[in-house]
Structure formats: C-alpha cells, structure tokens
Design a protein around this motif. Sequence first.
Motif, PDB file in Angstrom:
ATOM      1  N   PRO A  59      58.313  42.483  54.833  1.00 35.61           N
ATOM      2  CA  PRO A  59      57.367  43.166  53.929  1.00 35.61           C
ATOM      3  C   PRO A  59      57.235  42.501  52.568  1.00 35.61           C
ATOM      4  CG  PRO A  59      58.875  44.735  54.947  1.00 35.61           C
ATOM      5  CD  PRO A  59      59.378  43.376  55.300  1.00 35.61           C
ATOM      6  N   LEU A  60      58.365  42.032  51.994  1.00 39.25           N
ATOM      7  CA  LEU A  60      58.299  41.431  50.669  1.00 39.25           C
ATOM      8  C   LEU A  60      57.499  40.129  50.692  1.00 39.25           C
ATOM      9  CD1 LEU A  60      59.177  41.557  47.716  1.00 39.25           C
ATOM     10  CD2 LEU A  60      61.228  40.259  48.343  1.00 39.25           C
ATOM     11  N   LEU A  61      57.799  39.296  51.691  1.00 37.55           N
ATOM     12  CA  LEU A  61      57.071  38.034  51.810  1.00 37.55           C
ATOM     13  C   LEU A  61      55.597  38.287  52.141  1.00 37.55           C
ATOM     14  CD1 LEU A  61      59.707  35.826  53.680  1.00 37.55           C
ATOM     15  CD2 LEU A  61      58.758  35.420  51.410  1.00 37.55           C
ATOM     16  N   PHE A  62      55.356  39.357  52.904  1.00 34.58           N
ATOM     17  CA  PHE A  62      53.983  39.729  53.230  1.00 34.58           C
ATOM     18  C   PHE A  62      53.213  40.056  51.945  1.00 34.58           C
ATOM     19  CE2 PHE A  62      50.679  42.813  54.356  1.00 34.58           C
ATOM     20  CZ  PHE A  62      50.069  42.208  55.444  1.00 34.58           C
ATOM     21  N   ALA A  63      53.840  40.869  51.088  1.00 34.52           N
ATOM     22  CA  ALA A  63      53.189  41.248  49.826  1.00 34.52           C
ATOM     23  C   ALA A  63      52.966  40.015  48.947  1.00 34.52           C
ATOM     24  CB  ALA A  63      54.041  42.276  49.091  1.00 34.52           C
ATOM     25  N   LEU A  64      53.978  39.134  48.915  1.00 37.52           N
ATOM     26  CA  LEU A  64      53.831  37.908  48.114  1.00 37.52           C
ATOM     27  C   LEU A  64      52.720  37.013  48.671  1.00 37.52           C
ATOM     28  CD1 LEU A  64      57.564  36.908  47.389  1.00 37.52           C
ATOM     29  CD2 LEU A  64      55.838  37.630  45.725  1.00 37.52           C
ATOM     30  N   SER A  65      52.620  36.964  49.982  1.00 31.67           N
ATOM     31  CA  SER A  65      51.583  36.129  50.619  1.00 31.67           C
ATOM     32  C   SER A  65      50.195  36.659  50.289  1.00 31.67           C
ATOM     33  CB  SER A  65      51.779  36.112  52.143  1.00 31.67           C
ATOM     34  OG  SER A  65      53.047  35.628  52.469  1.00 31.67           O
ATOM     35  N   VAL A  66      50.054  37.975  50.319  1.00 31.31           N
ATOM     36  CA  VAL A  66      48.761  38.577  49.979  1.00 31.31           C
ATOM     37  C   VAL A  66      48.412  38.253  48.529  1.00 31.31           C
ATOM     38  CG1 VAL A  66      47.541  40.760  49.621  1.00 31.31           C
ATOM     39  CG2 VAL A  66      48.916  40.436  51.684  1.00 31.31           C
ATOM     40  N   ILE A 134      50.458  34.940  55.512  1.00 29.15           N
ATOM     41  CA  ILE A 134      50.358  36.376  55.825  1.00 29.15           C
ATOM     42  C   ILE A 134      50.753  36.623  57.286  1.00 29.15           C
ATOM     43  CG2 ILE A 134      48.699  38.271  56.124  1.00 29.15           C
ATOM     44  CD1 ILE A 134      47.215  37.168  53.637  1.00 29.15           C
ATOM     45  N   ARG A 135      50.228  35.787  58.177  1.00 31.54           N
ATOM     46  CA  ARG A 135      50.540  35.954  59.608  1.00 31.54           C
ATOM     47  C   ARG A 135      52.023  35.740  59.889  1.00 31.54           C
ATOM     48  NH1 ARG A 135      45.676  33.255  61.342  1.00 31.54           N
ATOM     49  NH2 ARG A 135      44.189  34.852  61.987  1.00 31.54           N
ATOM     50  N   GLU A 136      52.542  34.650  59.319  1.00 31.50           N
ATOM     51  CA  GLU A 136      53.951  34.317  59.567  1.00 31.50           C
ATOM     52  C   GLU A 136      54.878  35.433  59.060  1.00 31.50           C
ATOM     53  OE1 GLU A 136      55.603  31.226  60.799  1.00 31.50           O
ATOM     54  OE2 GLU A 136      53.689  31.237  61.828  1.00 31.50           O
ATOM     55  N   SER A 137      54.558  35.972  57.881  1.00 28.05           N
ATOM     56  CA  SER A 137      55.430  37.025  57.336  1.00 28.05           C
ATOM     57  C   SER A 137      55.301  38.316  58.146  1.00 28.05           C
ATOM     58  CB  SER A 137      55.123  37.281  55.864  1.00 28.05           C
ATOM     59  OG  SER A 137      53.765  37.570  55.694  1.00 28.05           O
ATOM     60  N   ALA A 138      54.143  38.557  58.699  1.00 29.14           N
ATOM     61  CA  ALA A 138      53.968  39.762  59.515  1.00 29.14           C
ATOM     62  C   ALA A 138      54.657  39.605  60.872  1.00 29.14           C
ATOM     63  CB  ALA A 138      52.487  40.056  59.719  1.00 29.14           C
ATOM     64  N   PRO A 143      57.146  31.934  56.456  1.00 27.31           N
ATOM     65  CA  PRO A 143      55.924  31.866  55.648  1.00 27.31           C
ATOM     66  C   PRO A 143      56.045  31.060  54.360  1.00 27.31           C
ATOM     67  CG  PRO A 143      56.991  33.983  55.339  1.00 27.31           C
ATOM     68  CD  PRO A 143      57.832  33.233  56.320  1.00 27.31           C
ATOM     69  N   VAL A 144      57.299  30.732  53.944  1.00 27.91           N
ATOM     70  CA  VAL A 144      57.481  30.155  52.600  1.00 27.91           C
ATOM     71  C   VAL A 144      56.724  28.830  52.413  1.00 27.91           C
ATOM     72  CG1 VAL A 144      59.179  29.315  50.930  1.00 27.91           C
ATOM     73  CG2 VAL A 144      59.631  31.386  52.251  1.00 27.91           C
ATOM     74  N   LEU A 147      53.170  29.591  51.956  1.00 27.47           N
ATOM     75  CA  LEU A 147      53.001  30.307  50.684  1.00 27.47           C
ATOM     76  C   LEU A 147      52.968  29.326  49.512  1.00 27.47           C
ATOM     77  CD1 LEU A 147      52.979  33.102  49.300  1.00 27.47           C
ATOM     78  CD2 LEU A 147      55.453  33.081  49.374  1.00 27.47           C
ATOM     79  N   LEU A 148      53.884  28.368  49.522  1.00 26.61           N
ATOM     80  CA  LEU A 148      53.953  27.379  48.430  1.00 26.61           C
ATOM     81  C   LEU A 148      52.709  26.491  48.428  1.00 26.61           C
ATOM     82  CD1 LEU A 148      57.743  26.413  48.567  1.00 26.61           C
ATOM     83  CD2 LEU A 148      56.562  27.869  46.890  1.00 26.61           C
ATOM     84  N   LEU A 149      52.261  26.094  49.609  1.00 29.46           N
ATOM     85  CA  LEU A 149      51.049  25.266  49.691  1.00 29.46           C
ATOM     86  C   LEU A 149      49.840  26.023  49.155  1.00 29.46           C
ATOM     87  CD1 LEU A 149      51.374  23.416  53.100  1.00 29.46           C
ATOM     88  CD2 LEU A 149      50.747  22.375  50.925  1.00 29.46           C
ATOM     89  N   CYS A 150      49.775  27.303  49.492  1.00 30.44           N
ATOM     90  CA  CYS A 150      48.669  28.144  49.039  1.00 30.44           C
ATOM     91  C   CYS A 150      48.668  28.213  47.507  1.00 30.44           C
ATOM     92  CB  CYS A 150      48.812  29.538  49.656  1.00 30.44           C
ATOM     93  SG  CYS A 150      47.579  30.702  49.101  1.00 30.44           S
ATOM     94  N   LEU A 151      49.842  28.470  46.934  1.00 27.61           N
ATOM     95  CA  LEU A 151      49.942  28.579  45.475  1.00 27.61           C
ATOM     96  C   LEU A 151      49.643  27.231  44.804  1.00 27.61           C
ATOM     97  CD1 LEU A 151      53.099  30.852  45.105  1.00 27.61           C
ATOM     98  CD2 LEU A 151      50.777  31.385  44.342  1.00 27.61           C
ATOM     99  N   GLY A 152      50.163  26.140  45.408  1.00 30.09           N
ATOM    100  CA  GLY A 152      49.935  24.802  44.851  1.00 30.09           C
ATOM    101  C   GLY A 152      48.453  24.460  44.818  1.00 30.09           C
ATOM    102  N   LEU A 153      47.771  24.713  45.935  1.00 30.42           N
ATOM    103  CA  LEU A 153      46.333  24.415  45.987  1.00 30.42           C
ATOM    104  C   LEU A 153      45.558  25.309  45.020  1.00 30.42           C
ATOM    105  CD1 LEU A 153      45.659  23.808  49.790  1.00 30.42           C
ATOM    106  CD2 LEU A 153      45.168  22.229  47.921  1.00 30.42           C
ATOM    107  N   GLY A 154      45.985  26.589  44.944  1.00 28.84           N
ATOM    108  CA  GLY A 154      45.329  27.512  44.014  1.00 28.84           C
ATOM    109  C   GLY A 154      45.440  27.013  42.581  1.00 28.84           C
TER     110      GLY A 154
END
Lengths: 181, 262
Positions: A59-66, A134-138, A143-144, A147-154
């Motif tokens: 759940p925590l990683l899911f929330a962070l991913s969202v 999101i999928r991996e954490s669910a 998911p990490v 998650l890091l790639l998503c934040l880096g690209l953002g």
Amino acid sequence: MQRERWWGTLELLVAAPRHFSLVLFPSTLGLASVGIYNLVATLLWGKFAFGIPLTIEHPLLFALSVLATVLAFAGLGLLFAVSFVRFRAAWVLGNFFEYPVWLICGFLVPLALLPTWVHPIAWVLAPTWGMNAIRESALGGTPVPDLLLCLGLGAAYVVGAVLVTNRVLDDARARGSLSLT
Amino acid sequence: MIVATRIFFVGGLTSFRALFYWLTPWIYIPTMLIAPLFQILLFAYIGRSAGLASDEFFLIGNALQYASIPCLFAMAQAIGGERFQNTLSAILVSPAPRIPLFFGRSLPVVLNGAFVAAFALLTGSIVLRVHLPASSLAPLLLVVLIAALSCTGLGLVNAALSLRIRENAVLSNVIFGFLLIFTGANVPLDDLPNWMSTLAQGLPFTHAIKAARELVAGASLGDVAGLLGAELLVGAVYGILGYALLRWFETLSRRHASLERS
C-alpha cells in the motif's frame, strides 16, 4: 493557459517578476492531482459495481507510485504548456494526445503487443514507468526502479520546461507577439 | 420561402465556419483526421489483448462512433459559441423562422461528421490492413452519412440543453462515453447486460454500426435496409425532440430572462 489568454491575464503572468514556469507549475500540478480522484473512483467502481477483486500488496509503495505518476504528469503538462504557449489552439493538441498516451504508455494494452518502434517512445514517457510502478506495487513486484525512473523523467520534464520557457518567452518579447499568436 | 432557404444554407454555413474562428486549418488534421485513428488503434489493440473480437470489428465500430465528436460538439457549440460571442440573444430576438435557423446549422455538421467517419474508416483499414470489399464502399458511405445524420439529431438535443446549461462540453463528453459503450462499437451487444442492449436500440450508431459490419461481411444494401431505416428513425426522433426542446427552452429563457445567465 487558454483561459488566461482569453481573460487577457497571460501577459500579466508573463510580466510578473517570478519565473513563468513557477507560476504555471502549481496549475498543472493541481490539474494533474485531479487524476488521483479519477484513479480512486475507478478502483471503487470496479470493486463495488463490477465485483473486481482488488488487492494491493504494497500500500505505501502504491501510494508513492500514484503520487510520483501525478508529479510526472504535471511535469509533462508543464512542458507541453510552455512549448505551446505561443499557439492559440494549443488546448486542442492536449485533447489530441489523450489516446496516444493511453495506447503507448501501457495503460490498457501491454507494451509488448505494440510494434517494436513504439517502445523507445514509451520509454521516454514518464507515465509508462509510473504505470509500471503502480502495477508492480499492487501485484507485489518490485516497483522501486520504475518509481525512480518515473520521478527522474518527471524532473527532467520540469528542467526542460524551464529552459523552453526562457527561449519561448524571450522570442515572444522580442517580436511582441505573445497576445497575437 | 427564399428567406427560409437563405437562413438554412447561408446561415448554417456561416455558423459552421464560425465554429472554427479560433482555429488555423491545420488543427483540423490532428483533431478530426488523426485522433480517430488513435481511437481505432487503441481499441483494436485492447481487442487483440483481450481476444474479444477482430480488428475489423473495432475499426468499423470506432470509425463510425467517432462521428459523434463533430456532431455532438459542433451542435452544442452552435448555441454555446453564440452565447460566448454575445450573439445568442440577437439571434433569438430575430423573427427568422426557427426550423431553417436550427436545422440549417445541422447540415454542415452532418456532412463533416460523415467525412470524419469515412476518412477514419479508410485510414484505419489501411493501417490495420483490414480488407473492405470494393462492393461495400458505396453502401458504407451511405451508412456513414445516415449515422452522422442520426447523431446530429442527438446533437440538436445537446444544443437545446446548451440553452439551460453553460458547461455543455462536459455533457458532450459524457454522451460520447455512453455512445462508446452502449452502441456496440467496442462490446458486442450480446455481451452487454439486457438493459444496456435494449437501451442501445434507441441510440444513434447502434443500427448503423451493425449495418456496416454486415455490409463488410458481404451483405447487400437491401439486406441492411431495415437497420438503416431504424437508424434514420432514431435520428428523426432525436431531431424532433431537439427542435421541440429548443423552442421550449427559448420560451422559458424569454419568460425568466435567463438567456445570458443559464
């Protein structure tokens, strides 16, 4: 931004002493955060109206991913907004990108089903990695990295947006064309 | 009669051109010609992923259903745009006969909707390599035209609602979503719950999409005449309902002086 143009306030925002991207980013972030409601509403509809079993392993990683996906979308929106600031019909292009993003970022179709040449396009789009996270954490995966790639690209989108803002606004000032385009 | 004809054709065409006052012509290409292709591709790939139906199924369903974008939004904007430009009251205070005034605005919308759907069908078939038999092309054009006509009837209802609500673009999007699900564009009607497939019989596109699929499968125009008649009937009912609502809301707006406020 379209409304700012219609209301005649775009020039005031551009002329403000703060960097224009700093003015714009909270707006795109606010709009992107509406997506959290959409996500929650869709999950609840799926669970209660259609009886789809819903289990979230981390759940925590899911929330962070969202959260990371929302931030990445805001960064992407900011980049789009400043890139098209001089085009009067930019909002039409916003609608145009809706289906391609759904298709290419793997929201509804596994990326593996798409032609190989599409994959590199998907990789430079942060929502692809956000969706993976999101999928991996669910599902209980890892998911990490996503998650890091998503934040880096953002973050890269935001930096790119700041650079584009300077270029576009300098050009618009030099030509005196901000309200004419 | 000459005045009514002028209002129908010249007024309708002028109003339609005004919809694009904020556009450069090239914007038409991504929004009306390329966007439907991505809708077709999205659902075709979802279909492949889910193993639900063939590319042909999704191509026909989505190409026709995409006509709802120009038909619903353009008709809503025919009223909403006038309000935004502060010209709505000037139009409604005029003694112009209402039938050519409102239906004249529909004609270019029908033709544009049919063109958008036909173009999507053609380009989608090339990209997805779906074979459309040569013998089916002319009948398909007729089906596309009837589908656009039928949806413009619903668009007229949408336009009437624009006299009462300000944010009509939201309503247009909601109707678009309903049509996407209910008309059999992406889910076979047999797989929908009974109440949904029953409701679908009264919606634009349902019969036209079925007719188009049968034509591509080898049926003749005569074989699908009943479906086309049903599609026309649905469009006519919405058209009459839309006109009645327009007159009713116009009267209410005068009575309550709410034309610029609602």
